[in-house]
Design an enzyme around this catalytic site. Structure first.
Site, PDB file in Angstrom:
ATOM      1  N   PRO A 113       6.959   2.939  -9.621  1.00 51.60           N
ATOM      2  CA  PRO A 113       5.192   3.161  -9.292  1.00 51.60           C
ATOM      3  C   PRO A 113       5.251   4.887  -8.641  1.00 51.60           C
ATOM      4  CG  PRO A 113       5.157   1.894  -7.291  1.00 51.60           C
ATOM      5  CD  PRO A 113       6.389   1.690  -7.856  1.00 51.60           C
ATOM      6  N   GLU A 156      10.088  -4.183  -1.685  1.00 57.43           N
ATOM      7  CA  GLU A 156       8.985  -3.170  -0.929  1.00 57.43           C
ATOM      8  C   GLU A 156       9.131  -1.869  -2.032  1.00 57.43           C
ATOM      9  OE1 GLU A 156       6.380  -1.870   0.978  1.00 57.43           O
ATOM     10  OE2 GLU A 156       5.772  -3.863   1.418  1.00 57.43           O
ATOM     11  N   ARG A 183       8.616  -0.574 -31.181  1.00 56.20           N
ATOM     12  CA  ARG A 183       7.623   0.313 -31.737  1.00 56.20           C
ATOM     13  C   ARG A 183       7.971   1.173 -33.111  1.00 56.20           C
ATOM     14  NH1 ARG A 183       2.620  -2.247 -32.590  1.00 56.20           N
ATOM     15  NH2 ARG A 183       2.194  -0.169 -33.148  1.00 56.20           N
ATOM     16  N   ASP A 188      -0.333   6.045 -35.067  1.00 57.33           N
ATOM     17  CA  ASP A 188      -0.942   5.449 -33.520  1.00 57.33           C
ATOM     18  C   ASP A 188      -1.507   6.443 -32.136  1.00 57.33           C
ATOM     19  OD1 ASP A 188      -0.038   2.338 -33.880  1.00 57.33           O
ATOM     20  OD2 ASP A 188       1.204   2.438 -33.060  1.00 57.33           O
TER      21      ASP A 188
HETATM   22  N1  SAM Z   1       6.313   0.218  -1.864  1.00 62.64           N
HETATM   23  C1  SAM Z   1       6.727   0.720  -3.071  1.00 62.64           C
HETATM   24  C2  SAM Z   1       5.619   2.377  -2.859  1.00 62.64           C
HETATM   25  O1  SAM Z   1       4.495   1.937  -2.622  1.00 62.64           O
HETATM   26  O2  SAM Z   1       6.026   2.841  -3.882  1.00 62.64           O
HETATM   27  C3  SAM Z   1       6.236  -0.272  -4.202  1.00 62.64           C
HETATM   28  C4  SAM Z   1       6.840  -1.380  -4.621  1.00 62.64           C
HETATM   29  S1  SAM Z   1       5.891  -2.476  -5.511  1.00 62.64           S
HETATM   30  C5  SAM Z   1       5.729  -3.299  -4.903  1.00 62.64           C
HETATM   31  C6  SAM Z   1       7.828  -3.473  -6.280  1.00 62.64           C
HETATM   32  C7  SAM Z   1       8.619  -3.325  -7.580  1.00 62.64           C
HETATM   33  O3  SAM Z   1       7.582  -3.156  -8.165  1.00 62.64           O
HETATM   34  C8  SAM Z   1       8.476  -1.470  -7.662  1.00 62.64           C
HETATM   35  O4  SAM Z   1       9.992  -1.300  -7.136  1.00 62.64           O
HETATM   36  C9  SAM Z   1       8.893  -1.706  -9.313  1.00 62.64           C
HETATM   37  O5  SAM Z   1      10.235  -1.847  -9.237  1.00 62.64           O
HETATM   38  C10 SAM Z   1       7.449  -2.406  -9.644  1.00 62.64           C
HETATM   39  N2  SAM Z   1       6.398  -1.796  -9.544  1.00 62.64           N
HETATM   40  C11 SAM Z   1       5.107  -1.715  -9.253  1.00 62.64           C
HETATM   41  N3  SAM Z   1       3.882  -0.913  -9.731  1.00 62.64           N
HETATM   42  C12 SAM Z   1       4.884  -0.711 -10.726  1.00 62.64           C
HETATM   43  C13 SAM Z   1       4.271   0.979 -11.664  1.00 62.64           C
HETATM   44  N4  SAM Z   1       3.242   1.342 -11.386  1.00 62.64           N
HETATM   45  N5  SAM Z   1       5.361   1.167 -12.592  1.00 62.64           N
HETATM   46  C14 SAM Z   1       6.819   0.820 -12.425  1.00 62.64           C
HETATM   47  N6  SAM Z   1       7.129  -0.788 -11.801  1.00 62.64           N
HETATM   48  C15 SAM Z   1       5.962  -1.197 -10.868  1.00 62.64           C
END
Ligand code: SAM
Length: 250
Positions: free
Chosen positions: A93, A120, A158, A173
């Protein structure tokens, strides 16, 4: 194009590649997807891939060893050896926000490796010393990188030449040309009293193209005016947008 996806939940991918466009892309040889279970690269008896965070606090962190070993194993490199120039993308994220432009960029690579985090997230050394890129699919947090990986694969595939039945489809698109796409209609011409715009029934292709361009501009002006600042507009486009501004048309 080949995708290698590293995950601790490989079953989550069981149906996505067995339906519709992705299935067809695989059958036609445009796409190859390999799902790898990170647990297979853990060397301990229980195939543990996560551990408690240093410094305390809640949640678990994905351990570096299975992830480094998985990437090296999948790319056919000895432990600690130099990695080939394949993008190693950590779904995260905190990464750069995924856009159509990034999808286009990735579609130019013959092979891409995606790492799905969980818990996490991953040990920071994976982010710094293993991943070559980090992609987020938006400003929200999911429980894992599997859905983001599916989003990335679907958006990229795509764009591979030959994958879509209608080769113009992806070019028109939303975002591909910098604008939101014009509205679509299909039969019946009148439904519950709601009629299809007459121009679309006219058979006049030049007029239809003009109407579509204007509707794409109108939509973008209404919903995503920020996009208009980033694209090249013709004199006619500019005139039309000025008219909209003046009328403050809905
Ligand atoms: N503790 C992290 C933080 O606050 O940045 C978030 C960890 S999340 C619960 C677990 C995993 O979900 C991440 O390591 C990632 O691979 C994936 N993930 C969660 N949200 C995402 C997003 N918006 N985009 C891409 N991957 C995401």
């Amino acid at each position: 194009m080949r995708f290698d996806i590293l995950t601790v939940f490989p079953n989550l991918f069981s149906s996505i590649f067995e339906e519709s466009i992705l299935k067809r892309a695989i059958e036609m040889g445009y796409l190859e997807v390999h799902i790898h279970n990170i647990r297979d690269y853990a060397t301990d008896k229980h195939h543990i891939t996560d551990d408690y965070p240093y410094g305390g606090g809640g949640g678990m962190v994905m351990k570096p060893e299975p992830l480094f070993r998985a990437v090296e194993g999948v790319l056919g490199v000895r432990e600690g050896g130099a990695l080939p120039p394949v993008p190693i993308i950590l779904l995260c994220p905190q990464g750069r926000t995924f856009t159509q432009a990034i999808a286009k960029e990735l579609s130019g690579y013959p092979r891409v490796l995606l790492i799905c985090g969980r818990y996490e997230g991953v040990d920071e050394r994976v982010r710094v010393h293993l991943a070559t890129d980090e992609i987020s699919i938006g400003d929200y947090v999911l429980s894992g990188g599997e859905l983001p990986a599916m989003v990335v694969v679907e958006a990229v595939v795509r764009l591979l030449p030959g994958v879509l039945g209608d080769p113009l489809g992806a070019r028109q698109d939303s975002f591909a040309m910098g604008l939101l796409e014009y509205p679509h209609y299909t039969r019946p011409a009148v439904y519950r009293g709601y009629a299809v715009p007459e121009v679309l029934l006219s058979g006049n292709h030049a007029e239809i193209a003009r109407w579509r361009r204007r509707e794409a501009l109108r939509r973008t002006w209404q919903r995503r005016p920020d996009l208009l600042a980033r694209i090249e507009l013709s004199e006619e486009d500019r005139l039309f947008l000025r008219e909209l501004e003046e009328k403050k048309a809905p």
